[in-house]
Write a protein that holds these residues in place. Structure first.
Motif, PDB file in Angstrom:
ATOM      1  N   VAL A 196       5.373  -1.432   1.121  1.00 28.67           N
ATOM      2  CA  VAL A 196       5.214  -2.480   2.128  1.00 28.67           C
ATOM      3  C   VAL A 196       5.917  -2.075   3.417  1.00 28.67           C
ATOM      4  O   VAL A 196       6.771  -1.181   3.441  1.00 28.67           O
ATOM      5  CB  VAL A 196       5.760  -3.838   1.633  1.00 28.67           C
ATOM      6  CG1 VAL A 196       5.031  -4.282   0.383  1.00 28.67           C
ATOM      7  CG2 VAL A 196       7.267  -3.779   1.388  1.00 28.67           C
ATOM      8  N   THR A 210       8.930  -6.244  -1.293  1.00 27.40           N
ATOM      9  CA  THR A 210       9.313  -7.127  -0.196  1.00 27.40           C
ATOM     10  C   THR A 210      10.739  -7.631  -0.333  1.00 27.40           C
ATOM     11  O   THR A 210      11.369  -7.973   0.667  1.00 27.40           O
ATOM     12  CB  THR A 210       8.364  -8.337  -0.114  1.00 27.40           C
ATOM     13  OG1 THR A 210       8.436  -9.096  -1.334  1.00 27.40           O
ATOM     14  CG2 THR A 210       6.928  -7.898   0.113  1.00 27.40           C
ATOM     15  N   LEU A 221       5.611  -7.446   7.368  1.00 30.60           N
ATOM     16  CA  LEU A 221       4.447  -7.301   8.230  1.00 30.60           C
ATOM     17  C   LEU A 221       3.163  -7.206   7.416  1.00 30.60           C
ATOM     18  O   LEU A 221       2.248  -7.985   7.588  1.00 30.60           O
ATOM     19  CB  LEU A 221       4.595  -6.066   9.124  1.00 30.60           C
ATOM     20  CG  LEU A 221       5.744  -6.107  10.141  1.00 30.60           C
ATOM     21  CD1 LEU A 221       5.810  -4.793  10.914  1.00 30.60           C
ATOM     22  CD2 LEU A 221       5.576  -7.288  11.102  1.00 30.60           C
ATOM     23  N   ARG A 222       3.121  -6.245   6.501  1.00 26.50           N
ATOM     24  CA  ARG A 222       1.934  -6.067   5.675  1.00 26.50           C
ATOM     25  C   ARG A 222       2.200  -4.994   4.630  1.00 26.50           C
ATOM     26  O   ARG A 222       3.219  -4.300   4.667  1.00 26.50           O
ATOM     27  CB  ARG A 222       0.730  -5.646   6.527  1.00 26.50           C
ATOM     28  CG  ARG A 222       0.890  -4.301   7.236  1.00 26.50           C
ATOM     29  CD  ARG A 222      -0.361  -3.968   8.035  1.00 26.50           C
ATOM     30  NE  ARG A 222      -0.284  -2.701   8.748  1.00 26.50           N
ATOM     31  CZ  ARG A 222      -0.602  -1.514   8.232  1.00 26.50           C
ATOM     32  NH1 ARG A 222      -1.008  -1.418   6.970  1.00 26.50           N
ATOM     33  NH2 ARG A 222      -0.520  -0.412   8.955  1.00 26.50           N
ATOM     34  N   GLU A 223       1.282  -4.864   3.689  1.00 22.48           N
ATOM     35  CA  GLU A 223       1.324  -3.743   2.763  1.00 22.48           C
ATOM     36  C   GLU A 223       0.727  -2.508   3.433  1.00 22.48           C
ATOM     37  O   GLU A 223      -0.173  -2.626   4.268  1.00 22.48           O
ATOM     38  CB  GLU A 223       0.530  -4.049   1.495  1.00 22.48           C
ATOM     39  CG  GLU A 223       1.131  -5.141   0.626  1.00 22.48           C
ATOM     40  CD  GLU A 223       0.421  -5.283  -0.709  1.00 22.48           C
ATOM     41  OE1 GLU A 223      -0.635  -4.620  -0.901  1.00 22.48           O
ATOM     42  OE2 GLU A 223       0.910  -6.038  -1.561  1.00 22.48           O
ATOM     43  N   GLU A 225      -1.825   0.149   3.239  1.00 22.52           N
ATOM     44  CA  GLU A 225      -3.079   0.094   2.505  1.00 22.52           C
ATOM     45  C   GLU A 225      -3.279   1.365   1.685  1.00 22.52           C
ATOM     46  O   GLU A 225      -2.761   2.439   2.032  1.00 22.52           O
ATOM     47  CB  GLU A 225      -4.244  -0.091   3.476  1.00 22.52           C
ATOM     48  CG  GLU A 225      -4.202  -1.427   4.211  1.00 22.52           C
ATOM     49  CD  GLU A 225      -5.361  -1.602   5.168  1.00 22.52           C
ATOM     50  OE1 GLU A 225      -6.284  -0.748   5.146  1.00 22.52           O
ATOM     51  OE2 GLU A 225      -5.365  -2.580   5.930  1.00 22.52           O
ATOM     52  N   GLY A 267      -0.095  -9.844  -1.989  1.00 19.18           N
ATOM     53  CA  GLY A 267      -0.230 -11.134  -1.316  1.00 19.18           C
ATOM     54  C   GLY A 267       0.113 -12.327  -2.182  1.00 19.18           C
ATOM     55  O   GLY A 267      -0.086 -13.474  -1.764  1.00 19.18           O
TER      56      GLY A 267
END
Length: 487
Positions: A196, A210, A221-223, A225, A267
């Motif tokens: 992440v 996280t 912010l985000r994984e 990809e 998520g």
């Protein structure tokens, strides 16, 4: 010597955790904090490498992060605004400082440090080829194969050489790499192992979970990809996807056991998923009983879900001590047997005379379950019905998990009924594969044509080639096989 984690000895262990930060004045200290939060992913050794704009600095040590990175002089010896770190377990081969990550090498382009979560499933074949071409390995870690592939690539830029190296490896990897040009974070095309991205102030962070962002006050912010490379440098941040797109297969066991329950994976709250697994388990495998009791701590969320769905009261029928060291020297068999109760003890006042539903996350060899069941019997339990919050583990993992060879997996050798007799349970049941997927939000369960996760430990459906397992090793590789360490 006996580990004082008798109920942890028989668990599948995630092999490692990674943490990297770019642009923080106290980079090494931040990495140390992040590694504390990832300690559950690897408790054998830890390391940190920093870059101060002129040179690299590394400190690696056996043991936990605490005790190795909680002294000011250690952190001061790791200057710079950029750093990466690693916690690890090993499986086979030696336990030695030379295998502790981040691994570091001086390449023609400058220093190169790498922290790796996963396992390269064709590492032995690649290593054999590299050694024949003159490469000299300094560790028995599969991660070092990546360094040699980068070093021997014919491409001109470091980034192209790194991509060239990754295109030659099979298996699972989440990597945080440190070079004089910047930091690279990447994830294998199937996204088997997690990674992440977060931010605190002007600094960017990469971590296995996280929860490590939470500890340092960073915003998720985000994984990263599957198949993505994120490059940080003085020029800014950019993302590239150099691999042909494939359907992701993230490890399903992250939701069952590996990740901390306060992490977010895919998520979704890991804690919420584990409760949902317990509820699904209750629907699939009901039983008349008086109490639902978890094996602490990993079985607790599923036990709460089972209790809520079944209407059977949840109770802490096994109490865990949090004040026992990692090992305890035993002078003889009698004391060694008593040592089992150092970590966990049955709550006799609750258990005596009761019909108990015992919830655990998995069964590997079965040795742990035998101890727990006997403990509850000794405490007076009238019945013990064991319910497992994952399907039977019938296959070994080759993607960075400490799994016994298949012959030592209880579910690969016995039927469920035979396992119940061996363990000493009045009944034994596992959640189904489809039930596990439903708990993860897939209404129709597992998609047989396009599986949504890597679930090979349950199904035997491996998402990549297993070159080192499928090919017969030549005689001159046998010593390498004996020494191999998976990280």
């Amino acid at each position: 010597m006996l580990t004082t984690h008798p109920f942890d000895d028989d668990k599948l262990r995630e092999e490692c955790g990674v943490f990297g930060i770019w642009g923080a004045d106290t980079a090494a200290a931040m990495v140390a904090l992040g590694l504390h939060a990832l300690q559950h992913r690897g408790q054998e050794a830890a390391g940190i490498t920093s870059w101060d704009g002129r040179q690299f600095h590394t400190h690696r040590a056996m043991g936990h992060v605490a005790g190795n990175f909680d002294r000011d002089e250690i952190i001061r010896a790791l200057p710079g605004r950029v750093a990466c770190g690693h916690v690890r377990y090993s499986t086979s081969g030696e336990t030695a400082l030379r295998n502790v990550q981040p691994l570091f090498a001086e390449l023609s382009s400058g220093g190169f440090a790498v922290a790796h979560n996963g396992n390269i499933s064709n590492a032995m074949k690649l290593r054999h080829e590299l050694v024949r071409r003159g490469s000299i390995f300094q560790s028995t870690s599969d991660t070092e194969t990546i360094i040699h592939l980068v070093a021997t690539s014919s491409y001109r830029t470091l980034l192209d050489r790194f991509i060239d190296a990754l295109k030659r490896v099979e298996g699972a990897y989440s990597l945080v790499c440190l070079t004089p040009e910047g930091m690279i974070a990447c994830r294998d095309p199937l996204g088997i192992r997690p990674l992440v991205m977060g931010r605190v102030g002007d600094a960017y962070i990469f971590a296995s979970e996280t929860v490590a962002l939470d500890v340092v006050g960073a915003t998720f912010l985000r994984e990263i990809e599957p198949g993505e490379l994120v490059i940080l440098s003085e020029k800014g941040i950019r993302s590239i996807r150099p691999f042909a797109p494939v359907r992701p297969r993230p490890c399903i066991f992250e939701h069952v056991y590996f990740s901390r329950p306060d992490s977010i994976a895919g998520g979704t709250s890991v804690y919420s998923v584990r409760k949902a697994i317990g509820a699904e388990l209750a629907l699939e495998n009901p039983v008349e009983a008086d109490l639902v009791v978890p094996v602490p701590d990993s079985g607790t969320p599923a036990a709460i879900g089972y209790a809520q769905a079944s209407g059977i009261p949840f109770e802490l029928g096994i109490i865990r001590s949090h004040y026992v060291g990692r090992t305890f020297i035993q002078p003889g068999d009698q004391v060694r047997h008593l040592g089992v109760k150092l970590k966990h003890n049955a709550n006799r006042a609750l258990i005596d005379g009761q019909r108990v539903v015992l919830i655990d996350d998995s069964i590997v060899r079965g040795t742990t379950s035998v101890k727990i069941l006997q403990m509850l019997r000794d405490a007076g339990a009238a019945e013990v019905h064991l319910r497992i919050a994952s399907p039977p583990t019938r296959h070994s993992c080759y993607y960075g998990v400490d799994t016994p060879e298949r012959a030592k997996l209880l579910a690969a050798q016995m039927t469920v009924a035979e396992m119940a007799t061996y363990i000493g349970a009045d009944s034994l049941a596992f959640i189904s594969v489809d039930g596990l997927y439903r708990a993860l939000g897939a209404r129709e369960g597992r998609n047989e044509m396009q599986p949504q996760h890597c679930d090979a430990c349950f199904t035997g459906d491996y998402p990549t080639h297993l070159t080192d397992q499928e090919e017969v090793a030549p005689a001159d590789q046998l010593s390498m096989l004996d020494e191999r360490v998976v990280v």
